[in-house]
Write a protein that holds these residues in place. Structure first.
Motif, mmCIF file in Angstrom:
data_model
loop_
_atom_site.group_PDB
_atom_site.id
_atom_site.type_symbol
_atom_site.label_atom_id
_atom_site.label_comp_id
_atom_site.label_asym_id
_atom_site.label_seq_id
_atom_site.Cartn_x
_atom_site.Cartn_y
_atom_site.Cartn_z
ATOM 1 N N ASP A 1 50.489 41.292 35.515
ATOM 2 C CA ASP A 1 49.611 40.867 34.415
ATOM 3 C C ASP A 1 48.615 39.799 34.879
ATOM 4 O O ASP A 1 47.435 39.850 34.521
ATOM 5 N N LEU A 2 49.081 38.839 35.663
ATOM 6 C CA LEU A 2 48.207 37.772 36.167
ATOM 7 C C LEU A 2 47.100 38.350 37.045
ATOM 8 O O LEU A 2 45.924 38.009 36.872
ATOM 9 N N LEU A 3 47.455 39.207 37.970
ATOM 10 C CA LEU A 3 46.452 39.784 38.865
ATOM 11 C C LEU A 3 45.451 40.641 38.110
ATOM 12 O O LEU A 3 44.254 40.627 38.414
ATOM 13 N N LYS A 4 45.920 41.378 37.102
ATOM 14 C CA LYS A 4 45.006 42.195 36.298
ATOM 15 C C LYS A 4 44.048 41.310 35.509
ATOM 16 O O LYS A 4 42.850 41.551 35.477
ATOM 17 N N ARG A 5 44.588 40.258 34.887
ATOM 18 C CA ARG A 5 43.744 39.343 34.106
ATOM 19 C C ARG A 5 42.697 38.684 35.009
ATOM 20 O O ARG A 5 41.526 38.587 34.651
ATOM 21 N N CYS A 6 43.118 38.278 36.185
ATOM 22 C CA CYS A 6 42.178 37.659 37.117
ATOM 23 C C CYS A 6 41.112 38.655 37.552
ATOM 24 O O CYS A 6 39.918 38.318 37.579
ATOM 25 N N ALA A 7 41.515 39.870 37.880
ATOM 26 C CA ALA A 7 40.548 40.899 38.289
ATOM 27 C C ALA A 7 39.579 41.197 37.155
ATOM 28 O O ALA A 7 38.367 41.334 37.383
ATOM 29 N N ASP A 8 40.082 41.278 35.930
ATOM 30 C CA ASP A 8 39.219 41.525 34.763
ATOM 31 C C ASP A 8 38.195 40.410 34.579
ATOM 32 O O ASP A 8 37.111 40.640 34.042
ATOM 33 N N ASN A 9 38.550 39.195 35.018
ATOM 34 C CA ASN A 9 37.646 38.048 34.903
ATOM 35 C C ASN A 9 36.814 37.825 36.168
ATOM 36 O O ASN A 9 36.129 36.811 36.297
ATOM 37 N N GLY A 10 36.917 38.761 37.113
ATOM 38 C CA GLY A 10 36.107 38.680 38.326
ATOM 39 C C GLY A 10 36.684 37.829 39.437
ATOM 40 O O GLY A 10 35.966 37.456 40.369
#
Length: 182
Positions: free
Chosen positions: A71-80
Motif C-alpha cells: 500500500d505504501l509503495l502504491k501510494r508513493c508511486a501514485d504521488n510520483g
C-alpha cells in the motif's frame, strides 16, 4: 518502529537540502486484532510459549507488514515518488535469548519479529535499507552529515512545519533516519 506499527516518513531532496514529502503510520500487525501488536505476550505480561499461537501470530504480522508495504509503495508511486532506500529506527538489536526476564524477552522477540518482517518486505522489492538504533541517531547523523546536533535538530524540527498536527519524537527520529539515507 513500534510494537505493531511504524512511522513512515518520506524525505526528498538532498542531504544538504532535505524536504518532507509525506508523514504517516503503517501497520505491522492487523489493527483489528490487538493481540497481534504484542504476539509474544501471553496473559498478564507473561511470555507466550504456545508454538502454534506464535506461528499463527508471526504469519499474521508478515501478512499485515507485506500489505502495508504494498500500500505504501502504491501510494508513493501514485504521488510520483519512487522509494529507493529505507531506514529502520529500532530501540535495540539485543539478542532476545540473552535476556533472562521473560517479559522483557517478549518485548525483544517482538522487536526482532517486526524488524525482520519489515526487512524481508523491503528486500523482496529490492529496496536498500539501513538500521539505526534510536539512542545513537544524533551522534551518527552528526558524523554522517557533518553538522552539529543543534543544526540537525533545527533541520528536523523545520521538516515538521508542513505536518498537520504535532511533530512527535517518533516522527523526528524517522525523518532523521530518512534524511541520513538520502
Amino acid at each position: 518502529m513500534k510494537s505493531g506499527w511504524a512511522v513512515s516518513i518520506l524525505i526528498g531532496g538532498s542531504a544538504r537540502s532535505p524536504h518532507l514529502c509525506e508523514s504517516n503510520a503503517i501497520n505491522l500487525s492487523d489493527p483489528r486484532n490487538p493481540e497481534m501488536r504484542q504476539p509474544y505476550h501471553a496473559a498478564m505480561g507473561r511470555l507466550e510459549t504456545n508454538v502454534t499461537k506464535l506461528q499463527r501470530r508471526a504469519q499474521s504480522v508478515r501478512r499485515a507488514t507485506e500489505q502495508s508495504i504494498v500500500d505504501l509503495l502504491k501510494r508513493c508511486a501514485d504521488n510520483g515518488y519512487a522509494i529507493r532506500r529505507a531506514a529502520l529506527v529500532v530501540g535495540s538489536m539485543i539478542d532476545p535469548d540473552s535476556i533472562a526476564n521473560p517479559h522483557i524477552r517478549a518485548h525483544a522477540l517482538e522487536g526482532r519479529l517486526f524488524r525482520t518482517t519489515l526487512e524481508t518486505a523491503l528486500q523482496s522489492r529490492g529496496i536498500q535499507y539501513a538500521i539505526f538504533i534510536e539512542r545513537d541517531m544524533y551522534a551518527a547523523a552528526s558524523k554522517l552529515l557533518g553538522q552539529s546536533r543543534t543544526q540537525i535538530q533545527r533541520t528536523v524540527a523545520h521538516l515538521g512545519h508542513s505536518v498537520n498536527g504535532p511533530w512527535r519524537a517518533d516522527q523526528k527520529l524517522a525523518a532523521l533516519a530518512a534524511w541520513m539515507s538520502l
